[in-house]
Design a protein around this motif. Structure first.
Motif, mmCIF file in Angstrom:
data_model
loop_
_atom_site.group_PDB
_atom_site.id
_atom_site.type_symbol
_atom_site.label_atom_id
_atom_site.label_comp_id
_atom_site.label_asym_id
_atom_site.label_seq_id
_atom_site.Cartn_x
_atom_site.Cartn_y
_atom_site.Cartn_z
ATOM 1 N N ARG A 111 -24.759 95.383 13.909
ATOM 2 C CA ARG A 111 -24.073 94.842 15.084
ATOM 3 C C ARG A 111 -24.972 93.861 15.833
ATOM 4 O O ARG A 111 -24.491 92.952 16.492
ATOM 5 N N HIS A 112 -26.278 94.055 15.751
ATOM 6 C CA HIS A 112 -27.222 93.235 16.503
ATOM 7 C C HIS A 112 -27.895 92.144 15.670
ATOM 8 O O HIS A 112 -28.472 91.217 16.242
ATOM 9 N N PHE A 113 -27.816 92.260 14.342
ATOM 10 C CA PHE A 113 -28.505 91.305 13.467
ATOM 11 C C PHE A 113 -27.586 90.935 12.306
ATOM 12 O O PHE A 113 -26.797 91.758 11.849
ATOM 13 N N LEU A 117 -38.000 90.884 14.172
ATOM 14 C CA LEU A 117 -39.126 91.790 14.415
ATOM 15 C C LEU A 117 -40.444 91.012 14.392
ATOM 16 O O LEU A 117 -41.279 91.147 15.284
ATOM 17 N N VAL A 118 -40.622 90.192 13.362
ATOM 18 C CA VAL A 118 -41.852 89.394 13.251
ATOM 19 C C VAL A 118 -41.975 88.461 14.448
ATOM 20 O O VAL A 118 -43.046 88.358 15.062
ATOM 21 N N ASP A 177 -32.763 91.154 6.539
ATOM 22 C CA ASP A 177 -33.831 90.154 6.633
ATOM 23 C C ASP A 177 -33.791 89.426 7.975
ATOM 24 O O ASP A 177 -34.831 89.030 8.501
ATOM 25 N N GLY A 178 -32.596 89.264 8.546
ATOM 26 C CA GLY A 178 -32.495 88.699 9.896
ATOM 27 C C GLY A 178 -33.153 89.615 10.912
ATOM 28 O O GLY A 178 -33.852 89.162 11.828
ATOM 29 N N ARG A 236 -37.221 82.663 5.454
ATOM 30 C CA ARG A 236 -36.658 82.520 6.811
ATOM 31 C C ARG A 236 -37.736 82.167 7.829
ATOM 32 O O ARG A 236 -37.526 81.327 8.693
ATOM 33 N N LEU A 237 -38.865 82.833 7.731
ATOM 34 C CA LEU A 237 -39.934 82.584 8.699
ATOM 35 C C LEU A 237 -40.533 81.195 8.529
ATOM 36 O O LEU A 237 -40.865 80.531 9.507
#
Length: 196
Positions: free
Chosen positions: A48-50, A60-61, A54-55, A116-117
């Protein structure tokens, strides 16, 4: 957790749960089910939040990078006080005794997360690159105070300190390095750049 029960600050709760798992089990133990179980919430809360797992990990990172950058402000304010070695030793210990080493392992463990990062932060290994930037800013401030030589190569010293500290703290199964060991590493790297 029963449905319909409000969760206060779900992001923080999920991030903290992921951090505990990373510290306890390493990147291989980090799954969406493990995170929601550790947080004591239904699996759907994470989604629901992400956008996806991986998102979630990318956020988190990013959250932990912001913490490093916030610590950098305190380090910068320490320029001119204590000794350069003491300030750096404390800052490096603060960064690496937390989840930073485990997050670097996570980034190298998950290719999709790395991709992604890198789209957001193209230079270097996320977390280590930001920590290096924080240390470089501090070293530049100390050069301005005159405690580091005007010829000090900040662009070499900062990543060298980060790399050496990362290796010192990298073994999750070993005891935390003694403060004197961290101080010795710092002095070995910066002694040539210190002024009398």
């Amino acid at each position: 957790m029963p449905t319909g029960v409000a969760i206060r600050d779900a992001r923080t709760q999920l991030f903290d749960a992921a951090e505990r798992i990373l510290l306890r089990e390493g990147p291989s133990g980090l799954t969406s089910r493990a995170v929601t179980g550790e947080a004591g919430v239904a699996k759907g809360v994470l989604h629901r939040h992400f956008s996806d797992f991986d998102g979630f990990l990318a956020e988190l990172v990013e959250d932990r990078i912001l913490r490093i950058e916030a610590r950098g402000v305190a380090l910068l304010e320490a320029a001119g006080s204590a000794t350069v070695a003491e300030n750096l030793s404390e800052a490096l210990t603060t960064v690496f005794e937390t989840v930073a080493v485990a997050i670097v392992s996570l980034i190298t463990f998950r290719d999709d997360l790395q991709t992604r990062l890198r789209a957001r932060r193209p230079g270097g290994v996320p977390m280590l690159a930001e920590a290096s930037t924080v240390v470089a800013a501090y070293l530049s401030a100390e050069r301005e105070t005159g405690r580091l030589s005007a010829a000090a190569d900040i662009d070499t010293l900062a990543p060298t300190l980060i790399g050496a500290a990362h290796l010192l703290f990298a073994d999750r199964t070993a005891a935390r390095p003694e403060p004197e060991a961290v101080r010795r590493v710092v002095l070995t790297v910066i002694t040539g750049a210190l002024t009398a």
